[in-house]
Design an enzyme around this catalytic site. Structure first.
Site, mmCIF file in Angstrom:
data_model
loop_
_atom_site.group_PDB
_atom_site.id
_atom_site.type_symbol
_atom_site.label_atom_id
_atom_site.label_comp_id
_atom_site.label_asym_id
_atom_site.label_seq_id
_atom_site.Cartn_x
_atom_site.Cartn_y
_atom_site.Cartn_z
ATOM 1 N N SER A 142 1.205 -1.219 0.351
ATOM 2 C CA SER A 142 0.416 -0.225 0.181
ATOM 3 C C SER A 142 0.773 1.367 -0.063
ATOM 4 C CB SER A 142 -1.194 -0.184 1.578
ATOM 5 O OG SER A 142 -1.605 1.140 1.704
ATOM 6 N N TYR A 155 -1.093 -0.711 11.460
ATOM 7 C CA TYR A 155 -1.326 -0.190 9.578
ATOM 8 C C TYR A 155 -0.012 -0.096 8.728
ATOM 9 C CZ TYR A 155 -3.245 -0.935 4.609
ATOM 10 O OH TYR A 155 -3.736 -1.382 3.156
#
Length: 241
Positions: A142, A155
Site C-alpha cells: 500500500s 497498518y
C-alpha cells in the site's frame, strides 16, 4: 509474454474488494483460481459467479492467522492440482485509532493478518516453487508502506514490514527462478476504504480492476524478467505521492 492458462493461484482475501477483482481477472485468463477468505459464504459466491461465467474457481475457507489452516490449505491445493504457480498475499485489515486507543490485541491481529500471514504462506509454498524452478508470489502492499498518516500505526508498521519482507524474499527466491513482486496500491473503490470512510470522493479512488490488471501483466512477464516492485495509484491520489 508468459501464458497464464492452466496455472493455479491462491488469492487470500479473495471474496471482495481487490481480492475479488484479482480472482475474476485471473480466472478470465484461464487460471485455476482458489478464492480463499475467512468469509466462506462470500468466497463461495464469488467462485460460483466465476464458474457460471466459464472460469475455473474454487472457494476455500481460510483464516490466514491460523498457520495450521494455511499449511493444510497449501497441501490440499497442491495435492488436488499437482502444482501451485501463484500466491497472491492480499488479505488485509486495519483499525483507525490513535496509539493510545489501540489495544495490544488489535496490534497483534493487524500484524498477524498483514505481515505474519504473508510470511507463513510464502514459507509454505516456496519449497514447492523452488523445486519446480517456477512460481510467483505477489504481496499487496500500500502507499502506507511509503509514508505515514495519523491513527494507522499498526497498518503502517505491517505494510512497511511487508514491503521489506517482499524485497528480501525476492533476493532469496530469484536464484531459484521464483519471482516475488510487491504491488503498492493506492486508494481503491473497495469496502476497505468506503465502509470506513464513506465520504471519500470516488473520483479520488481507482477501480480495483485496474490494479488487478496490473497484477495480471506482472504475472505474464517473460521467464527471464521479474518486476520486484510496482506502484499503482489513482490519478487523483491524495495521500501519495
Amino acid at each position: 509474454m508468459q501464458e497464464l492458462s492452466g496455472k493455479v493461484a491462491i488469492v487470500t482475501g479473495g471474496a471482495q474488494g481487490l481480492g475479488e477483482a484479482i480472482c475474476r481477472t485471473l480466472a478470465a485468463a484461464d487460471v485455476v483460481t482458489i478464492v480463499s477468505d475467512i468469509r466462506e459464504e462470500l468466497a463461495e459466491k464469488v467462485a460460483a459467479e466465476i464458474s457460471a461465467e466459464g472460469g475455473k474457481a474454487i472457494a476455500l475457507k481460510l483464516d490466514v492467522t491460523d498457520e495450521n489452516q494455511i499449511l493444510s490449505a497449501v497441501e490440499k491445493v497442491i495435492s488436488q492440482h499437482g502444482h501451485l504457480d501463484i500466491l497472491i498475499n492480499n488479505a488485509g485489515t486495519d483499525l483507525t485509532v490513535s496509539i493510545e486507543e489501540m489495544g495490544i490485541q488489535d496490534w497483534d491481529r493487524i500484524l498477524a493478518v498483514n505481515l505474519r500471514a504473508p510470511f507463513i504462506l510464502s514459507k509454505a509454498v516456496i519449497s514447492h516453487m523452488k523445486e519446480r524452478k517456477s512460481g510467483h508470489i505477489v504481496n499487496i502492499a500500500s502507499t502506507a508502506s511509503k509514508r505515514a498518516w495519523a491513527n494507522a500505526s499498526a497498518y503502517h508498521a505491517s505494510k512497511w514490514g511487508l514491503l521489506g519482507f517482499s524485497h528480501a524474499l525476492h533476493v532469496e527466491a530469484r536464484p531459484h527462478k521464483v519471482k516475488v513482486t510487491a504491488v503498492i496500491a493506492g486508494g481503491m473503490q473497495t469496502p476497505f476504504i468506503l465502509d470506513r470512510f464513506p465520504d471519500t470522493p470516488l473520483e479520488n479512488l481507482q477501480d480495483p480492476k485496474n490494479v488487478a490488471e496490473t497484477i495480471r501483466f506482472i504475472l505474464t512477464q517473460p521467464a527471464e524478467t521479474v518486476i520486484p516492485e510496482v506502484m499503482v495509484v489513482p490519478m487523483n491520489e491524495t495521500s501519495y505521492p
